[in-house]
Every structure is written in structure tokens, then in C-alpha cells.
Design a protein around this motif. Structure first.
Motif, PDB file in Angstrom:
ATOM      1  N   GLY A  74      -5.962  11.965  11.980  1.00 54.50           N
ATOM      2  CA  GLY A  74      -5.598  10.570  11.782  1.00 54.50           C
ATOM      3  C   GLY A  74      -6.328   9.617  12.697  1.00 54.50           C
ATOM      4  O   GLY A  74      -5.837   8.523  12.988  1.00 54.50           O
ATOM      5  N   GLY A  75      -7.499  10.043  13.179  1.00 59.42           N
ATOM      6  CA  GLY A  75      -8.303   9.169  14.016  1.00 59.42           C
ATOM      7  C   GLY A  75      -8.454   9.665  15.432  1.00 59.42           C
ATOM      8  O   GLY A  75      -7.755  10.569  15.896  1.00 59.42           O
ATOM      9  N   VAL A  80      -6.868  12.207  20.849  1.00 63.96           N
ATOM     10  CA  VAL A  80      -6.770  12.113  22.307  1.00 63.96           C
ATOM     11  C   VAL A  80      -5.322  12.253  22.760  1.00 63.96           C
ATOM     12  O   VAL A  80      -5.020  12.956  23.743  1.00 63.96           O
ATOM     13  N   SER A  81      -4.415  11.614  22.055  1.00 65.99           N
ATOM     14  CA  SER A  81      -2.992  11.697  22.408  1.00 65.99           C
ATOM     15  C   SER A  81      -2.488  13.130  22.332  1.00 65.99           C
ATOM     16  O   SER A  81      -1.710  13.581  23.191  1.00 65.99           O
ATOM     17  N   TYR A  82      -2.920  13.849  21.326  1.00 69.02           N
ATOM     18  CA  TYR A  82      -2.509  15.253  21.182  1.00 69.02           C
ATOM     19  C   TYR A  82      -3.030  16.085  22.349  1.00 69.02           C
ATOM     20  O   TYR A  82      -2.296  16.901  22.927  1.00 69.02           O
ATOM     21  N   ILE A  88      -4.328  19.886  27.342  1.00 67.72           N
ATOM     22  CA  ILE A  88      -5.466  20.746  27.019  1.00 67.72           C
ATOM     23  C   ILE A  88      -6.542  20.624  28.101  1.00 67.72           C
ATOM     24  O   ILE A  88      -6.895  19.534  28.535  1.00 67.72           O
ATOM     25  N   ASP A  89      -7.073  21.789  28.513  1.00 77.10           N
ATOM     26  CA  ASP A  89      -8.154  21.835  29.503  1.00 77.10           C
ATOM     27  C   ASP A  89      -9.531  21.960  28.861  1.00 77.10           C
ATOM     28  O   ASP A  89     -10.527  21.511  29.429  1.00 77.10           O
ATOM     29  N   ASP A 111     -16.070  14.904  26.467  1.00 77.00           N
ATOM     30  CA  ASP A 111     -16.867  14.327  27.539  1.00 77.00           C
ATOM     31  C   ASP A 111     -16.153  13.126  28.163  1.00 77.00           C
ATOM     32  O   ASP A 111     -16.103  12.984  29.387  1.00 77.00           O
ATOM     33  N   ALA A 112     -15.575  12.277  27.317  1.00 69.64           N
ATOM     34  CA  ALA A 112     -14.893  11.081  27.820  1.00 69.64           C
ATOM     35  C   ALA A 112     -13.641  11.430  28.618  1.00 69.64           C
ATOM     36  O   ALA A 112     -13.327  10.766  29.612  1.00 69.64           O
ATOM     37  N   GLU A 113     -12.929  12.487  28.200  1.00 65.88           N
ATOM     38  CA  GLU A 113     -11.675  12.874  28.852  1.00 65.88           C
ATOM     39  C   GLU A 113     -11.870  13.947  29.917  1.00 65.88           C
ATOM     40  O   GLU A 113     -10.895  14.441  30.466  1.00 65.88           O
ATOM     41  N   ARG A 114     -13.119  14.286  30.192  1.00 70.71           N
ATOM     42  CA  ARG A 114     -13.470  15.295  31.200  1.00 70.71           C
ATOM     43  C   ARG A 114     -12.812  16.642  30.895  1.00 70.71           C
ATOM     44  O   ARG A 114     -12.232  17.300  31.762  1.00 70.71           O
ATOM     45  N   LEU A 115     -12.948  17.055  29.644  1.00 70.33           N
ATOM     46  CA  LEU A 115     -12.492  18.368  29.216  1.00 70.33           C
ATOM     47  C   LEU A 115     -13.704  19.251  28.969  1.00 70.33           C
ATOM     48  O   LEU A 115     -14.784  18.761  28.598  1.00 70.33           O
TER      49      LEU A 115
END
Length: 269
Positions: A74-75, A80-82, A88-89, A111-115
Motif C-alpha cells: 500500500g505504498g 516503512v511503518s511495518y 526489522i534489522d 538504505d534510508a532506514e539504515r537496515l
């Protein structure tokens, strides 16, 4: 097999991201045949907490033996919220080689969330002796090569069926796992329900019974689904091979063992 430097071109994480305290929570984006093997391997190490996601259109998606969610995100924001909600690592992208929208988004979000992120991408098929292949940059190009009076077998699934509008007027057969609710969009033509397993002999029998003149295939790679190409070679059937779209610039593995090795490098001893 490619060397380690080419398999993991984008492992440019800071040192504190290379190894994490247990457990390592990983999201497996499934779609490729090998996702089941990856899922099984992840369950063998108690330091790994895996979750699977399947964005499948089949009515009965194949279970992976992991806690799973089924359906689209759904986008980007929902994705990201999930990831944050499940803490999640890392992400293992084992989607289909042509599911590039989710692959590019997953790599960008990681990359943006440093995962940590890795894409499982099996090697592409290459023609063998006596193969009669023409290469297409996109599905729409098939109409430029397939004769107007040919009976065409689409081994490309449902998702891009609309891209073959240019083949209309030819006798089109499209293989599916489940019969769709909607009528076949082109005339003449029909769906062919076939759930496998598929050997070279069974594919040859199918193509002979259907009197197939041309085969259209996306270059997904892998041994399991190459049987249709081997059958086409044995029967002298020409193949229109759709090249893969551009993939994310990210860490990549070609085998299940390379994926699991990547995960284990992120675990504390």
C-alpha cells in the motif's frame, strides 16, 4: 560463481551495522522458487527471527513455514511503518527477478532506514547450442518477431498480459496456475491451467498437444523453470526471451548459501 567483491558490491555499512546483538530480525520478501529454501535455512538458527512477506496473486499462495503476511504494502510509508513495528534489522529480497518495483523500493528504504539489505538473484539463462532465441528489451516487442499466423505460448504469467496487446490476432495461449475470473483479453486465445511439476518430457507433450509455434519467456533464470526452454530446443520451437529490467544497486547473492552466509555475518559469535 562471481567472487565475493562482486556478489556484495554495496556492503558499505558502518562497522556497527555489520554485527548486531541477538536476535537478528529479518524480513524475507518471497517470490522466487528458492525463497522456501531460504526460509527453511533461516529457521535453523535460533539467533534469527524471520518473517516472510508474499505479494502473490494466486488464490492459494505457497506457505513458507514462517510467520507471514500476504498482499501488497500500500505504498512506501506503509512498508516503512511495518518495518519499524516489527523492529526489522535486515531485508532479504528473494522476489521474482521481474518484480523490480518492490526490489528498488526495498533497497531504497533499507538504505534510508539504515537496515541491512541483500537481493537474491539467480543467474540469468543463456542460450545453448541449437537454441533459437530472439531477445526482447520489453514484452511489447514480441509482436515484431512472432509471425502473424503463429500459435504463441506465453510462459510469462498474468501480471504483464496487457503488454502483449500487439500479438492480438495470433492464437495466444497463456499458462496460469489458477484460472482468472476475467475472460481472456485477446481473440483467438485462452488460458492454460498448469500447476506442474514440469519436466522436459511433460513440457514437450504439452507443446505438441497445443501445437505451439512460438514460446515467449521472461528471463527469470533457475533450473526449475528451464525445462520449457530445453523442451523448446528439442522441438525446434523459437523463443522470444524478455531481458531482465535493471536491478537495484545493492548487495547481491546468486545462491541460497550465499544469502545465509550474509545473514550469519551479521550475528554476534
Amino acid at each position: 560463481m562471481a567472487d565475493a567483491s562482486s556478489l556484495f558490491p554495496s556492503e558499505r555499512r558502518s562497522p556497527d551495522r555489520q554485527r548486531r546483538a541477538n536476535p537478528f530480525r529479518v524480513l524475507l520478501l518471497a517470490g522466487a522458487h528458492e525463497a522456501r529454501q531460504i526460509a527453511f535455512s533461516l529457521t535453523r538458527d535460533p539467533r534469527i527471527v524471520p518473517i516472510a512477506s508474499l505479494a502473490r496473486s494466486e488464490r492459494s499462495p505457497t506457505g513458507l513455514g514462517l510467520p507471514s503476511r500476504i498482499g501488497g504494502w500500500g505504498g512506501r510509508s506503509a512498508f516503512v511503518s511495518y518495518l519499524k513495528a516489527k523492529r526489522i534489522d535486515g531485508i532479504i529480497d528473494a522476489t521474482h527477478p521481474f518484480a523490480t518495483r518492490i526490489s528498488h523500493r526495498a533497497a531504497e528504504v533499507a538504505d534510508a532506514e539504515r537496515l541491512d539489505y541483500i537481493q537474491f538473484l539467480r543467474p540469468a539463462w543463456r542460450p545453448k547450442a541449437d537454441d533459437r532465441w530472439v531477445f526482447l528489451n520489453r514484452e511489447e516487442d514480441a509482436a515484431r518477431h512472432v509471425p502473424a499466423d503463429a500459435r504463441v505460448f506465453l510462459a510469462t504469467g498474468l501480471k504483464r498480459l496487457d503488454a502483449f496487446e500487439g500479438l492480438a490476432g495470433r492464437d495466444i495461449l497463456c499458462r496460469v496456475r489458477d484460472l482468472p475470473d476475467d475472460a481472456f483479453p485477446y481473440s483467438p486465445g485462452r488460458f492454460v491451467v498448469d500447476n506442474g511439476p514440469r519436466s522436459i518430457d511433460s513440457e514437450m507433450r504439452l507443446f505438441e498437444n497445443l501445437d505451439v509455434d512460438w514460446l515467449v519467456v521472461r528471463n527469470s533464470g533457475g533450473l526449475e523453470s528451464r525445462t520449457k526452454l530445453d523442451a523448446a530446443r528439442e522441438m525446434g520451437i523459437p523463443v522470444a526471451m524478455v531481458r531482465r529490467p535493471p536491478q537495484p544497486d545493492a548487495s547481491r547473492a546468486e545462491t541460497v548459501s550465499e544469502v545465509i552466509a550474509w545473514v550469519r555475518r551479521r550475528l554476534l559469535p
